[in-house]
Design an enzyme around this catalytic site. Structure first.
Site, mmCIF file in Angstrom:
data_model
loop_
_atom_site.group_PDB
_atom_site.id
_atom_site.type_symbol
_atom_site.label_atom_id
_atom_site.label_comp_id
_atom_site.label_asym_id
_atom_site.label_seq_id
_atom_site.Cartn_x
_atom_site.Cartn_y
_atom_site.Cartn_z
ATOM 1 N N GLY A 41 0.816 -1.204 0.000
ATOM 2 C CA GLY A 41 0.000 0.000 0.000
ATOM 3 C C GLY A 41 0.848 1.250 0.000
ATOM 4 N N CYS A 42 0.301 2.292 -0.573
ATOM 5 C CA CYS A 42 1.011 3.561 -0.651
ATOM 6 C C CYS A 42 0.007 4.672 -0.800
ATOM 7 C CB CYS A 42 1.964 3.570 -1.840
ATOM 8 S SG CYS A 42 2.756 5.147 -2.122
#
Length: 281
Positions: free
Chosen positions: A116-117
């Site tokens: 995730g980012c």
């Protein structure tokens, strides 16, 4: 105890043989663990990012990520051409307007290896610390609605129940009725999937609130504000930068949301506690 082989195995779960030690005894058993694989985002035939994610609800992921990252502003600006899954991963073939594709050339980088980012592809501090348009919402909920949503979310996390290894994000209406839930190994991914699901269902996100089973980082607050969700409640703490962003963006940010207890960090007018405000006991 029900064995994994007799339970429904979702795409987000895989069965592994493990050695379990419990109560002074040891046994070889079949257990469910969370699935995780690289998911490539390919816009107009050009790779943009690779995210480590749970291989469920990938069309929601494609749309939600694109919206929360500002790659497109509206769901109708994007078309998922294909979701291709392989033994080693998955790819999302996405079509966006040419002018949007050109803008991506300024942000393009590979993000392989991250679960995730929320600041993907930004090349400057100013780009990362952008403030979305201020939220103007008349939403108000009471603490019972928040507690109701938290309780409902606990019962609607099938991958977490099987594996204990994923985050969840839910959207509830003003009465606390949970309408949508998405899960993922990455907390940002779970929220992106929820944002995408809301857009695909044509639900106005400003008419309810989101609950997440994680901390509230800057990226999480940014994604919620970008999606026009006026209230974000996390079961753990927020960061100082998340609070600053929430204050600037008009987002009500709540942490330590458990049962009827919580801490409101910004724009408290949207949560009716049903009690007189005074000094803590």
């Amino acid at each position: 105890m029900t064995s994994p082989s007799s339970r429904s195995v979702r795409p987000g779960s895989v069965v592994r043989t493990v050695r379990r030690h419990r109560g002074g005894r040891s046994a070889t058993v079949q257990d469910m663990v969370a699935a995780e694989m690289p998911v490539a985002f390919i816009y107009n035939g050009v790779p943009f990012a690779v995210m480590m994610a749970t291989p469920e609800d990938l069309e929601d992921f494609a749309l939600g990520f694109s919206l929360s990252e500002g790659i497109v502003d509206h769901a109708q600006d994007l078309r998922v051409i294909a979701v291709e899954t392989f033994l080693e991963g998955a790819s999302l073939q996405i079509e966006i307007p040419p002018e949007r594709a050109a803008a991506l050339d300024q942000r393009r980088r590979n993000l392989d290896g991250r679960s995730g980012c929320g600041v993907c592809g930004n090349e400057s501090i100013e780009a990362v610390l952008r403030v979305p348009p201020v939220l103007h919402s008349s939403l108000q909920i009471d603490v019972d609605a928040l507690a109701h949503a938290l309780d409902a979310l606990h019962a609607r996390q099938p991958i977490a129940a099987q594996t204990g290894a994923v985050h969840a994000a839910a959207w509830a209406d003003a009465q606390g009725n949970v309408q949508l839930v998405r899960e993922d190994v990455g907390r940002h991914n779970a929220l992106d999937k929820l944002i995408g699901a809301l857009a695909r269902a044509r639900i106005d996100a400003s008419h309810g609130f989101a609950v997440v089973t994680s901390r509230a980082s800057y990226e999480m607050a940014m994604k919620a504000a970008q999606a026009r969700i006026p209230l974000l409640a996390a079961i753990s703490a927020p960061t100082a930068l998340a609070i600053s962003l929430a204050e600037s963006a008009g987002l009500t940010l709540i942490g330590f949301a458990r049962d009827h207890d919580c801490v409101v960090y910004s724009h408290p007018q949207r949560l009716d506690l049903g009690v007189a405000v005074g000094e803590p006991a």
